[in-house]
Write an enzyme that holds these catalytic residues in place. Structure first.
Site, PDB file in Angstrom:
ATOM      1  N   LEU A 151       0.840  -1.181  -0.014  1.00  0.00           N
ATOM      2  CA  LEU A 151       0.087   0.054  -0.080  1.00  0.00           C
ATOM      3  C   LEU A 151       0.802   1.189   0.076  1.00  0.00           C
ATOM      4  CD1 LEU A 151      -2.865  -0.605   2.298  1.00  0.00           C
ATOM      5  CD2 LEU A 151      -3.010   0.087   0.066  1.00  0.00           C
ATOM      6  N   ASP A 152       0.588   2.281  -0.923  1.00  0.00           N
ATOM      7  CA  ASP A 152       1.191   3.554  -0.987  1.00  0.00           C
ATOM      8  C   ASP A 152       1.023   4.180   0.463  1.00  0.00           C
ATOM      9  OD1 ASP A 152       2.174   2.983  -3.512  1.00  0.00           O
ATOM     10  OD2 ASP A 152       0.388   3.993  -4.370  1.00  0.00           O
ATOM     11  N   PRO A 153       1.997   4.824   0.806  1.00  0.00           N
ATOM     12  CA  PRO A 153       2.000   5.715   2.140  1.00  0.00           C
ATOM     13  C   PRO A 153       0.833   6.707   2.228  1.00  0.00           C
ATOM     14  CG  PRO A 153       4.238   6.037   1.068  1.00  0.00           C
ATOM     15  CD  PRO A 153       3.495   5.362   0.194  1.00  0.00           C
TER      16      PRO A 153
END
Length: 263
Positions: A23-25
């Site tokens: 998951l991206d930040p």
């Protein structure tokens, strides 16, 4: 994702913890955290489709294709650019997509180094398009300078690239301004534990996890040891042998996972 794994290691007091499906930040939602033997299932748990809620904002493009990146282009967005018919045409084009160019800022390895690391050094690579599928794509809301939608997509699909590509279809710069993973394969946000947690949440067993993503066959008791030793098995070693394409979870008479094999 790396931060969540670090938190989980401290919470559970063990190092053998990983995750399946980065998951991206800036993203929220479902992240599969793997503990102990479950880490061996990562490749199978990430092979399934994923469902997302996404928001795309128009008028600004970034190097990372999301709101956290550096601005690369800006333009005023007029009402004609986001006319409903034009947006629907762009979404129809996306529904038919079979290949997608990943973002340069991604975890894909290029000659042993992550693409995002190269990008940070000013050496952003051009990544080859990858085979993808858009299984479902529905428009939820269309605003003056943004749209919100829900997507069900195959492994390897980047929603950040979706934002870029929709902007290109409409002729305006765009970036992903919101992302929430609603489901990773059979694992949905409704069944997820809140995070960060103050105490270790209940874990899904390895056997239940593999049952959710793979077909199963039951081994006869005398075949369990041979399977654990990596020996070749025959149809007679199974209680319910059926020839199947692809990986199969081999379960013992007690219902526990013994191995993953092919038949």
């Amino acid at each position: 994702s790396h931060t969540v794994v670090a938190q989980a290691r401290r919470l559970f007091g063990r190092r053998d913890i990983g995750h399946a499906g980065t998951l991206d930040p800036m993203a929220t939602g479902v992240l599969l955290v793997l503990v102990g033997q479950a880490c061996k299932l990562s490749g199978y748990l990430t092979a399934d489709s994923k469902r997302y809620w996404a928001e795309v904002s128009f008028g600004r493009a970034t190097d990372s294709l999301d709101a956290d990146g550096q601005t690369t282009e800006e333009a005023k967005v007029d009402g004609e650019a986001l006319a409903g018919s034009r947006v629907e045409a762009a979404l129809s084009y996306e529904r038919a997509r079979t290949q997608q160019a990943p973002p340069a800022v991604s975890a894909i390895k290029v000659k042993g180094e992550r693409a995002y690391a190269l990008a940070r050094k000013g050496e952003a690579p051009e990544l080859a398009p990858r085979d993808v599928k858009v299984l479902e794509l529905s428009l939820l809301e269309l605003g003056e300078t943004s749209l919100r939608c829900e997507l069900l997509v195959s492994k390897g699909y980047y929603v950040r690239s979706f934002a870029r590509d929709v902007g290109e279809q409409l002729g305006v710069p765009a970036h992903l301004s919101g992302l929430r993973r609603l489901a990773s394969g059979p694992f949905t946000i409704a069944g997820a534990a809140a995070w960060p947690a103050t105490q270790p949440p209940a874990l899904v067993s390895v056997a239940d996890s593999v049952r959710a993503v793979l077909p199963q066959r039951e081994l006869k008791l005398e075949a369990v040891t041979r399977a654990r030793q990596g020996k070749r098995l025959s149809a007679e070693d199974f209680e319910d042998f059926v020839e199947t394409q692809g990986p199969v979870a081999w379960l013992g008479p007690d219902g526990q996972l013994v191995a993953i094999g092919t038949a």
